[in-house]
Design an enzyme around this catalytic site. Structure first.
Site, PDB file in Angstrom:
ATOM      1  N   GLY A  43       2.397   6.435  -5.571  1.00  0.00           N
ATOM      2  CA  GLY A  43       2.307   5.147  -6.231  1.00  0.00           C
ATOM      3  C   GLY A  43       0.885   4.644  -6.311  1.00  0.00           C
ATOM      4  N   SER A  81       6.531   3.616  -6.783  1.00  0.00           N
ATOM      5  CA  SER A  81       6.437   4.680  -5.781  1.00  0.00           C
ATOM      6  C   SER A  81       7.820   5.005  -5.254  1.00  0.00           C
ATOM      7  CB  SER A  81       5.523   4.226  -4.636  1.00  0.00           C
ATOM      8  OG  SER A  81       5.325   5.260  -3.710  1.00  0.00           O
ATOM      9  N   ALA A  82       8.187   6.291  -5.256  1.00  0.00           N
ATOM     10  CA  ALA A  82       9.556   6.699  -4.940  1.00  0.00           C
ATOM     11  C   ALA A  82       9.960   6.409  -3.505  1.00  0.00           C
ATOM     12  CB  ALA A  82       9.728   8.187  -5.232  1.00  0.00           C
ATOM     13  N   CYS A 108      -4.217  -8.781  14.657  1.00  0.00           N
ATOM     14  CA  CYS A 108      -4.204  -8.119  15.961  1.00  0.00           C
ATOM     15  C   CYS A 108      -3.650  -6.708  15.885  1.00  0.00           C
ATOM     16  CB  CYS A 108      -3.367  -8.932  16.946  1.00  0.00           C
ATOM     17  SG  CYS A 108      -3.844 -10.652  17.051  1.00  0.00           S
TER      18      CYS A 108
END
Length: 460
Positions: free
Chosen positions: A69, A194-195, A320
């Site tokens: 992606g 994106s797959a 953090c």
């Protein structure tokens, strides 16, 4: 062990697994060859492209498969900017885009272009009017995600797309988080996804470019995938990606409604069970499976580690938990608390009992981390002074906010506490603390030595 990080990578869908195994046997040959094995592979590739195009809402010849992606976004941004270089060199993006878009913008700026970031409100959504106002002369491309990857807020894609159409500017939509839940509203010019976000295998992205959009692929040319994604296609993974996209879309309405109920339970119960928590993101216009909240006086890295110890896999946008020690650019753009940030994104099939156990475990985990950090505010002293200075230089989140909370009761109402802190998260978390605790944030200044200083006036 409950896995609650589907927004990073969804577990492989059963249909994807079946299609992948079948395609390993049938789709290993070069789809560009004319012999029978090549023809068989070509049929699989064409079928996968048609299935993916149907889900996206475009023509098959408008869609190509990419190695990820991120590559789809980078190729889409660079190709559209190059295709419209005569128009200008201005790229307009929202301030909460995925890092792949922002990195593409950085590369564009380094090459001499300009990038304009449109701010978002406290829910994480852009104002369509504000976005439209930036689509001035010289704008070559605009980018807007369909839904945010960290807080789940859905963006007003339809309204922004209409503004882009009126301005004659193509719109690239990053649909990675939303495509498995449904089609993106009409009006976009380019779309990337994106797959592994919808339960397909990792290593497959897709890029759709509408006919008529000026597009000039960058880098060495290749005869595969219309010259937009060089290299031999990972055909088994592509077949599995397309098959799983079709499968999750068929399940999306029912599963989305079920997961939305579970997320609503988390959104309602967490502030009741854990004090000093801010649930962030739009409460209504959001993805059905994702909720993000931030906890005051908590070290995000320790919190995630303790939840992992209890058997829950979650993620965070807290500084953090980052090697850069800077808060998430999404939370920063929204102006919300970043410390102790937890993102819960439920995969399909999540059991209600797992959510209930998470809610049962969370209060004790947060209390334990706070106690370990000495976060219990001290009892208020008689009010002896008008102002105090807290030296938190060299201390990382959430210590500067904890020390502020401990001393705020030691100044009179109307008095001030100045916190010295060189932690980048303080710029976001101290104002957020003030809003949550009803105190007044005066602003940022600097000491004569140049150390950052944040001034808080006691209001209650």
């Amino acid at each position: 062990m409950p896995y609650f990080d589907a927004a990073s990578a969804a577990p492989l869908h059963p249909v994807a697994r079946q299609a992948l195994l079948a395609a390993l046997d049938e789709g290993w040959a070069d789809p560009a060859r004319l012999y029978r094995e090549g023809r068989r592979a070509r049929l699989l590739l064409d079928a996968a492209r048609e299935a993916a195009a149907e889900a996206v809402g475009c023509r098959p010849d408008e869609l190509v498969f990419t190695p990820s992606g991120t590559r789809a976004v980078h190729s889409g941004v660079s190709g559209a900017l190059a295709g419209r270089r005569r128009v200008g060199g201005r790229l307009v993006v929202s301030a909460v885009e995925h890092s792949s878009v922002l990195h593409a913008g950085e590369a564009h700026a380094a090459a001499g272009g300009t990038v304009t970031e449109v701010p978002v409100g406290r829910t994480g959504a852009v104002d369509p009017a504000a976005f439209a106002a930036e689509l001035g002369e010289g704008t070559a491309l605009a980018c807007l995600q369909s839904a945010n990857h960290e807080v789940g807020t859905e963006q007003p894609v339809a309204e922004v797309a209409e503004a882009c159409r009126a301005a004659g500017v193509p719109l690239l939509v990053d649909a990675a988080q939303s495509l498995g839940w449904g089609p993106v509203p009409e009006g976009w010019s380019l779309l990337a996804a994106s797959a592994h976000k919808w339960g397909g295998p990792a290593g497959v992205g897709l890029l759709a470019v509408r006919k008529g959009v000026r597009f000039a692929p960058q880098g060495p040319s290749d005869e595969r995938e219309s010259g937009r994604a060089p290299g031999f296609e990972n055909l088994p993974a592509i077949v599995a990606a397309a098959a799983s996209l079709r499968a999750v879309r068929a399940e999306a309405a029912a599963e989305g409604a079920r997961l939305r109920e579970l997320v609503d339970r988390i959104r309602a119960r967490v502030p009741e069970l854990v004090p000093d928590v801010e649930v962030v993101g739009d409460p209504v216009r959001r993805l059905p499976h994702l909720v993000t909240f931030s906890c005051l006086y908590v070290d995000g890295e320790t919190l995630l580690s303790e939840l992992d110890r209890e058997g829950f896999s979650v993620s965070s946008g807290s500084s953090c938990t980052s090697s850069t020690l800077t808060p998430s650019h999404v939370l920063r753009a929204m102006g919300v608390l970043s410390e102790g940030n937890v993102r819960v994104s439920l995969p399909a099939g999540t059991d209600s009992a797992d959510v209930d156990r998470f809610l049962a475990v969370l209060p004790g985990v947060v209390a334990s981390v706070r106690e370990r950090l000495g976060a219990a505010p001290a009892a208020a002293e008689p009010e002896p002074t008008e102002e105090l200075v807290v030296d938190a230089l060299g201390k990382r989140c959430p210590i500067p906010v904890i020390e502020l909370a401990k001393v705020i009761g030691s100044v009179r109402v109307g008095g001030t506490v100045t916190v010295l802190s060189d932690d980048a998260a303080a710029r976001l978390d101290i104002p957020a603390w003030c809003e949550m605790r009803g105190q007044r944030y005066v602003g940022e200044t600097a000491t004569p030595q140049g150390a950052p200083a944040y001034v808080v006036r006691r209001a209650v």
